[in-house]
Design a protein around this motif. Structure first.
Motif, short mmCIF file in Angstrom:
data_model
loop_
_atom_site.label_atom_id
_atom_site.label_comp_id
_atom_site.label_asym_id
_atom_site.label_seq_id
_atom_site.Cartn_x
_atom_site.Cartn_y
_atom_site.Cartn_z
N VAL A 178 -27.83 0.68 -54.87
CA VAL A 178 -28.66 1.88 -54.73
C VAL A 178 -28.41 2.86 -55.88
CG1 VAL A 178 -29.21 3.82 -53.23
CG2 VAL A 178 -28.73 1.60 -52.25
N GLU A 179 -27.17 3.01 -56.30
CA GLU A 179 -26.76 3.82 -57.45
C GLU A 179 -26.87 5.33 -57.28
OE1 GLU A 179 -29.16 2.29 -60.64
OE2 GLU A 179 -27.71 0.71 -61.08
N ARG A 180 -27.39 5.82 -56.18
CA ARG A 180 -27.55 7.26 -55.97
C ARG A 180 -27.07 7.65 -54.59
NH1 ARG A 180 -31.14 10.24 -59.04
NH2 ARG A 180 -29.90 11.91 -58.14
N CYS B 275 -28.40 6.81 -50.08
CA CYS B 275 -27.57 5.99 -49.19
C CYS B 275 -28.05 6.04 -47.75
CB CYS B 275 -26.11 6.43 -49.28
SG CYS B 275 -25.32 5.99 -50.83
N LEU B 276 -28.33 7.22 -47.24
CA LEU B 276 -28.79 7.35 -45.86
C LEU B 276 -30.07 6.56 -45.64
CD1 LEU B 276 -28.70 8.56 -43.01
CD2 LEU B 276 -29.90 10.56 -43.92
N ASP B 277 -31.00 6.63 -46.58
CA ASP B 277 -32.27 5.91 -46.45
C ASP B 277 -32.06 4.41 -46.33
OD1 ASP B 277 -33.46 8.38 -46.76
OD2 ASP B 277 -33.90 8.08 -48.89
N PHE B 278 -31.24 3.85 -47.21
CA PHE B 278 -31.05 2.40 -47.22
C PHE B 278 -30.26 1.92 -46.02
CE2 PHE B 278 -32.58 2.90 -51.49
CZ PHE B 278 -33.21 1.69 -51.76
N VAL B 279 -29.20 2.64 -45.65
CA VAL B 279 -28.39 2.24 -44.49
C VAL B 279 -29.21 2.35 -43.22
CG1 VAL B 279 -26.33 2.76 -43.13
CG2 VAL B 279 -26.21 2.79 -45.62
#
Length: 169
Positions: free
Chosen positions: A86-88, A92-96
């Motif tokens: 993700v690199e940002r 993180c919240l969005d992807f998890v």
């Protein structure tokens, strides 16, 4: 990499879909692998169906605890993987949340809506651990890239080897 730290980022749906596929595949592989290992440790039959059963997630049985611990260990692994994919920190919240949502949808499809409070607590803890630890690691890597100092100090540093990124896909 334009817009990595500041400024508007260009919308890249192909990159986002690729990152999501990597995260979802990694989550499924890690979770199934850790569940199989923990099942063998507690002498339970290895079954993929337990991953999608709301009643399997419990702290009342050894098998349920093994499944909960496998999800929590998976959350730790996913947190370490987030900065590389993700690199940002702000993503993180969005992807998890997205890969947990897909797991929830699969659970609803295969075994019905998970009505157990223990299911929600176990998954909530896993989501919180992955998000918070992933954001922390991402923030550490974001701030590490910023160097302050004169050109003289930069000449003494070793050349940085760039890591591959998903923008080239």
């Amino acid at each position: 990499m334009e817009g990595k730290f500041y400024g508007a980022e260009k919308f890249k749906p192909r990159l986002i879909i690729t990152q999501m596929m990597v995260m979802q595949t990694s989550f499924g592989f890690c979770f199934a692998s850790f569940a199989a290992v923990f099942d063998m440790v507690v002498s339970q039959p290895v079954s993929i169906s337990q991953l999608f059963s709301g009643q399997s997630y419990t702290w009342d049985t050894t098998a349920g605890l093994a499944l909960a611990f496998s999800l929590w260990v998976t959350a730790l692994v996913m947190a370490v993987l987030l900065p590389h994919v993700v690199e940002r920190a702000k993503k993180c919240l969005d992807f998890v949340a997205t890969y947990h949502f897909f797991h929830f949808v699969a659970t609803c499809f295969f075994a019905g809506f998970p009505g157990s409070l223990q299911w929600w607590v176990i998954h909530g803890v896993a989501l919180a651990v992955a998000v918070l630890l992933g954001e922390y690691i991402c923030m550490q890597s974001e701030t590490q890239s910023i160097t302050l100092g004169s050109k003289h100090n930069k000449a003494k540093q070793k050349p940085k080897v760039s890591k591959p990124n998903f923008e080239e896909i």
